[in-house]
Design a protein around this motif. Structure first.
Motif, mmCIF file in Angstrom:
data_model
loop_
_atom_site.group_PDB
_atom_site.id
_atom_site.type_symbol
_atom_site.label_atom_id
_atom_site.label_comp_id
_atom_site.label_asym_id
_atom_site.label_seq_id
_atom_site.Cartn_x
_atom_site.Cartn_y
_atom_site.Cartn_z
ATOM 1 N N LEU A 1 29.542 -10.592 18.308
ATOM 2 C CA LEU A 1 28.222 -11.211 18.254
ATOM 3 C C LEU A 1 27.816 -11.482 16.810
ATOM 4 C CD1 LEU A 1 26.150 -12.082 20.289
ATOM 5 C CD2 LEU A 1 25.010 -9.879 20.030
ATOM 6 N N LEU B 1 28.187 -13.662 28.193
ATOM 7 C CA LEU B 1 28.264 -12.912 29.449
ATOM 8 C C LEU B 1 28.533 -13.877 30.607
ATOM 9 C CD1 LEU B 1 27.906 -10.083 30.668
ATOM 10 C CD2 LEU B 1 25.481 -10.601 30.976
ATOM 11 N N ASN C 1 24.479 -13.758 23.443
ATOM 12 C CA ASN C 1 24.913 -12.659 24.296
ATOM 13 C C ASN C 1 24.950 -13.106 25.756
ATOM 14 O OD1 ASN C 1 25.642 -10.052 24.896
ATOM 15 N ND2 ASN C 1 23.547 -9.262 24.962
ATOM 16 N N PRO D 1 29.671 -8.714 28.320
ATOM 17 C CA PRO D 1 28.933 -8.997 27.082
ATOM 18 C C PRO D 1 29.864 -8.888 25.876
ATOM 19 C CG PRO D 1 28.283 -6.853 27.986
ATOM 20 C CD PRO D 1 29.216 -7.469 28.973
HETATM 21 C C1 LIG Z 1 23.950 -8.141 25.656
HETATM 22 O O1 LIG Z 1 23.801 -8.184 27.062
HETATM 23 C C2 LIG Z 1 24.123 -6.961 27.697
HETATM 24 C C3 LIG Z 1 24.050 -7.206 29.201
HETATM 25 O O2 LIG Z 1 22.896 -7.874 29.582
HETATM 26 C C4 LIG Z 1 23.140 -5.881 27.223
HETATM 27 O O3 LIG Z 1 23.479 -4.649 27.842
HETATM 28 C C5 LIG Z 1 23.251 -5.772 25.712
HETATM 29 O O4 LIG Z 1 22.292 -4.850 25.243
HETATM 30 C C6 LIG Z 1 23.034 -7.099 25.057
HETATM 31 N N1 LIG Z 1 23.268 -6.979 23.638
HETATM 32 C C7 LIG Z 1 22.460 -7.515 22.725
HETATM 33 C C8 LIG Z 1 22.848 -7.299 21.312
HETATM 34 O O5 LIG Z 1 21.469 -8.137 23.031
#
Ligand SMILES: *[C@@H]1O[C@H](CO)[C@@H](O)[C@H](O)[C@H]1NC(C)=O
Length: 260
Positions: free
Chosen positions: A76, A64, A60, A70
């Motif tokens: 993902l 980003l 992730n 993201p």
């Molecule tokens: C991925 O990163 C974004 C921004 O930091 C965050 O909002 C999101 O929850 C993350 N998703 C996961 C699956 O970790």
């Protein structure tokens, strides 16, 4: 006891050939060295389950940084699925080469050569954090998968061919045993308290390098399979050209001649 039965037993004892040597140190070393490949195979099957959440967070963050947004949840999970499944794809792609490698290089040197894949894959997995980790993990898993595909053919072949008939069954089970031990080891090391924590996934994924390095170190001390040497010898008898692979095996061939 029926007398016929007794008769057969006596006959067998009369005809008994000199006993084959049992588990000699060289045989034990060679079998141990070979099944290090199976251990690694099992390790890579099991290791990917534990750090799923940690690695997804890492993917992730990488995504980003790369694209500024993201990834969608579906992207993902596709990336994650690819990281897991590419191992089998690598294995399937490499396994048809087992026969060719084993016959061209010999069993022992085919195992040595296949270790190149294990070392390269392990290094990619261990260093993935330093680069685009999703790409590096997928590539690394593909390479260790290819190694595992080769090992799952070469190891049982080598063990079966160097084991004397009397021990062949017992030693043949060690491949499977080592695979299962590898899975167990990976599951235990993947516990959050051990190497499953956030910062430790590179070490967890790269630990397969340990058995690979040990195998590479020990393989030069293992003899080539007598069945392969006999095939080489027969080939030499038929044509004046020696198999190029046999050149490095003069010592083993001489040993074999001593036994014939
Ligand atoms: C991925 O990163 C974004 C921004 O930091 C965050 O909002 C999101 O929850 C993350 N998703 C996961 C699956 O970790």
């Amino acid at each position: 006891m029926p007398s016929g039965f007794q008769q057969i037993q006596t006959d067998e004892e009369d005809d008994a050939e000199p006993r084959e040597p049992g588990l000699t140190p060289t045989l034990a070393l060679s079998v141990f060295t070979a099944v290090l490949g199976s251990l690694q195979f099992g390790y890579h099957i099991g290791v990917i389950n534990a750090p799923q959440k940690v690695l997804e967070a890492e993917y992730n963050a990488t995504w980003l940084r790369r694209w500024g947004v993201p990834p969608a949840p579906a992207t993902l999970s596709t990336l994650w699925a690819l990281s897991v499944a590419i191992f089998s794809v690598g294995g399937m792609a490499a396994s048809p080469a087992v026969g060719l490698l084993a016959d061209c290089l010999g069993r022992q040197r085919a195992l040595i050569a296949s270790n190149g894949l294990a070392l390269a894959g392990g290094a990619l997995l261990g260093l993935a954090k330093l680069g685009p980790c999703d790409v590096l993990v997928v590539l690394g898993r593909c390479l260790v998968g290819a190694y595992s595909g080769l090992a799952s053919g070469l190891v049982p072949m080598y063990v079966g061919e160097i084991a004397p008939t009397r021990l062949r069954g017992a030693l043949g089970t060690l491949h499977q045993l080592a695979v299962v031990l590898g899975i167990l080891l990976a599951q235990v090391l993947g516990l959050e308290a051990l190497l499953g924590g956030p910062g430790r996934w590179p070490l967890l994924l790269a630990l397969g390098l340990g058995p690979a390095a040990l195998q590479l170190l020990l393989l030069p001390f293992c003899p080539e399979s007598p069945r392969y040497l006999l095939a080489v010898r027969r080939h030499q008898g038929r044509s004046r050209h020696t198999l190029p692979a046999a050149l490095g095996h003069q010592r083993d061939l001489l040993l074999l001649d001593g036994h014939l």
